[in-house]
Enzyme design. Structure first.
Site, PDB file in Angstrom:
ATOM      1  N   SER A 178       0.720  -1.207   0.010  1.00  0.00           N
ATOM      2  CA  SER A 178       0.099  -0.080   0.064  1.00  0.00           C
ATOM      3  C   SER A 178       0.964   1.177   0.006  1.00  0.00           C
ATOM      4  O   SER A 178       0.455   2.376  -0.255  1.00  0.00           O
ATOM      5  CB  SER A 178      -1.063  -0.007   1.138  1.00  0.00           C
TER       6      SER A 178
ATOM      7  N   ASP B  11     -16.782   1.890  -1.766  1.00  0.00           N
ATOM      8  CA  ASP B  11     -16.158   0.698  -1.529  1.00  0.00           C
ATOM      9  C   ASP B  11     -16.761  -0.333  -0.587  1.00  0.00           C
ATOM     10  O   ASP B  11     -17.067   0.002   0.574  1.00  0.00           O
ATOM     11  CB  ASP B  11     -14.854   1.063  -0.653  1.00  0.00           C
TER      12      ASP B  11
END
Length: 664
Positions: free
Chosen positions: A329, A353
């Protein structure tokens, strides 16, 4: 009459013989005279040179190797003199018997014999090779008393390299070692002037800065012209030119910071690179585990080499320079900048999301700690949304991602001033065709392969040096420099210092408003995101991004369990960061291999680096012990002023040599 006639004939023959003898004698004298003229006149210069070479011996004087110091003047590599016991194999009738006899005079261990055998394999028979190094004064005296017993064996005074910090900074410093046959062959192609400067030199830089700055560190070889007797003994010195010591390297590295980071890792594996984004100077260049470069100076023994080479943790691998890892990430801020810079997605675009993303019949998931909901770019970075960046990668495509991020230094060499750097991988369709050139069936890029690139997985693989350089460029709004480990070179004879400036590269055309979005989001990570616990109570504002990257690939639908996974197969812990937010003076990238979440192992190390550099605070002993176990977030205990903490690991050269001799 007959008698007179015979007498006359005898006289004639006698005169002829006398004339013939005289002619022969004169002819011989003429030959001698001609030879004398030839030698004294025609061959005068050549024979004079030969006579002088028989009478005069030129002995090279090897210079002192230059010192290596950190940015504060702490010596990291120095020299000391010690005695060695050396054998010239061509002058010894029975080598094994000679070594056995020597073992009765001075201690010769099995590792000394094995090292000598290896040196013989790498050297020529007429070279003088050490069978024992760093002899004590007692051993020197004992051998001198029995020297007559050992033709071809002698005591020599040698300069040895010493690394007083031991294992600290070993990968960046490197080491020197005896010149092997392959290196000698390569040196034959050097210019004559450069080659002549290495007459009498037996050691050369093998790795790290010792190798990269060999010509600066070596110095200039001197010489002595000695008149010798017919027996080869020195009679008097005819001429003398002293050697010029090598130059001193002044590094940008802060060795106290380097030692602190290495201590925080303890037995864990990983790498950290910290850079000053204003200049490209490297402040810390850590690779763990490490090794003691002193082992290599006089030839590492076979047991030590086998132990280092076969260690599953690979202590000889320079992870900061050559270790490549998926960024996880920590890749997301760069993906966001690529989207802004290319116009593919604005900062206010909302993505729903739902923790899963479906593409091509496959479902891509999110970590269990993630939360569903609508997310814009800032929140996607702060909360580390996988779905947001899955969809972004799909919209951009692999080639646009490559073209936008390659200028940040990802997937290419940074050209740091040390050899051995690897390129890493920032994939593209062209890269895959080249990589699988021998396997045409695997050359095609499939759209599904793009999805995982958005969260720093897939083919993505970078070094921590590349990641630190990239975050430095991002934090400064596009300013780029080639990273440098050496900041100054000092001429010890002229006492002149030459600044080694990092090469400024053409800045990236990043829009300030785009940079502000990313910097603000990364600052949010430290306040309300995944690294908030590690940076709680910090006296400065920083920006960062945690990352958790898979060490091994998982099959579709396969579950990952950190508890059950083999230690070397567990996820890596990563963190990239810069500080202070207003005007960054330090940027870093850190990985702790197989340590899990970036927030639990990597981010706490970054916090302590920032505290050291920005506030002058050194963590407490309690905090160091807990951080080594991955059990800290914000610092605990009472921090100490950096200046009051003794430098760990420093061993004076004389003490090191004495200990080595005493251990025998």
């Amino acid at each position: 009459m007959t008698v007179l006639k015979n007498l006359h004939q005898e006289l004639s023959r006698f005169r002829f013989r006398v004339l013939a003898a005289a002619g022969f004698v004169l002819f011989c004298f003429a030959l001698l005279a001609a030879r004398l003229v030839f030698l004294q006149v025609v061959q005068h210069d050549t024979l004079l040179e030969r006579a002088e070479s028989n009478r005069v011996t030129v002995v090279p004087i090897v210079p002192n190797r230059g010192l290596i110091k950190d940015r504060n003047g702490i010596v990291l590599a120095s020299n000391y003199s010690a005695y060695t016991l050396e054998i010239t194999p061509s002058k010894v009738l029975n080598l094994d018997e000679t070594i056995d006899a020597l073992a009765g005079v001075v201690e010769i261990q099995g590792r000394d014999r094995r090292r000598f055998k290896r040196l013989m394999e790498e050297s020529k028979n007429f070279e003088s090779l050490p069978i024992r190094t760093k002899l004590t004064d007692t051993e020197v005296a004992r051998f001198a008393a029995q020297r007559f017993r050992f033709p071809g064996v002698e005591i020599k005074a040698r300069l040895f390299r010493n690394y007083p910090m031991g294992q600290v900074g070993a990968h960046l410093l490197g080491y020197i070692g005896r010149i092997n046959q392959a290196e000698k062959k390569a040196m034959e192609d050097w210019p004559e002037e450069e080659l002549s400067n290495y007459r009498g030199t037996e050691y050369i830089g093998k790795l790290g800065l010792e190798q990269a700055y060999e010509k600066e560190l070596h110095g200039s070889t001197g010489f002595e012209e000695m008149e010798t007797s017919a027996g080869g003994r020195a009679v008097r010195r005819l001429a003398h030119q002293p050697p010029t010591p090598g130059n001193t390297l002044m590094l940008s590295i802060d060795i106290r910071l380097q030692a602190l980071v290495e201590e925080l890792y303890k037995d864990r594996r990983g790498a950290l690179v910290a850079i000053d984004p204003r200049s490209g100077e490297v402040l810390a260049f850590v690779s763990k585990p490490t090794f003691d470069p002193n082992l290599f100076v006089d030839g590492i023994d076979a047991d030590s080499w086998r132990e280092l080479n076969e260690d599953i943790d690979k202590p000889l691998l320079n992870r900061a320079l050559r270790g490549t890892y998926p960024p996880g990430s920590t890749f997301k801020p760069f993906m966001a900048m690529a989207a802004l810079n290319s116009g593919k997605r604005g900062p206010s675009v909302i993505v729903q999301d739902n923790l899963t993303y479906s593409f091509g019949g496959r479902t891509f998931g999110s970590p269990e700690t993630d939360r569903p909901g609508p997310k814009d770019m800032r929140l996607a970075i702060v909360s580390s949304s996988n779905v947001y960046f899955y969809s972004l990668a799909n919209e951009m495509g692999v080639d646009l991602i490559h073209d936008q991020l390659e200028p940040f230094g990802l997937g290419r060499k940074t050209e740091i001033d040390v050899q051995g750097e690897v390129t890493g991988v920032l994939p593209s369709q062209d890269w895959k065709r080249r990589y699988f050139a021998k396997s045409p069936a695997n050359q095609k890029w499939f759209p599904g392969e793009t999805i995982s690139l958005g969260i720093g997985q897939g083919y993505n693989n970078f070094t921590m040096l590349q990641m630190a350089t990239a975050v430095s460029t991002l934090a400064t709004g596009g300013q780029r420099y080639k990273p440098r480990l050496v900041r100054e070179i000092e001429d010890v004879v002229r006492h002149e210092k030459r600044r080694i400036a990092s090469d400024a590269l053409e800045p990236l055309p990043l829009k300030p408003e785009h940079v502000e979005v990313i910097v603000n989001a990364m600052n949010g990570v430290t306040i309300e995101g995944t690294s908030r616990a590690a940076f709680l109570g910090a006296a400065y504002r920083s920006g960062g991004k945690t990352g958790t990257a898979q060490a091994i690939g998982l099959k579709a639908g396969e579950k990952y369990s950190a508890i059950k996974a083999d230690e070397h197969k567990r996820d890596h812990s990563l963190y990239i960061a810069f500080a202070p937010v207003e005007a960054p003076t330090i940027a870093l990238a850190v990985i702790v291999e197989n340590a899990g979440f970036g927030s639990t192992s990597a981010a706490p190390i970054a916090r302590r680096v920032f505290d050291y550099v920005l506030t002058g605070q050194y963590p407490s002993e309690e905090d160091i012990a807990l951080t080594q176990q991955g059990k800290t977030t914000a610092p605990v205990g009472q921090p100490r002023p950096v200046a009051q903490v003794p430098l760990p690991g420093a061993v004076p050269a004389a003490a090191s040599a004495a200990a080595s001799g005493a251990s025998r």
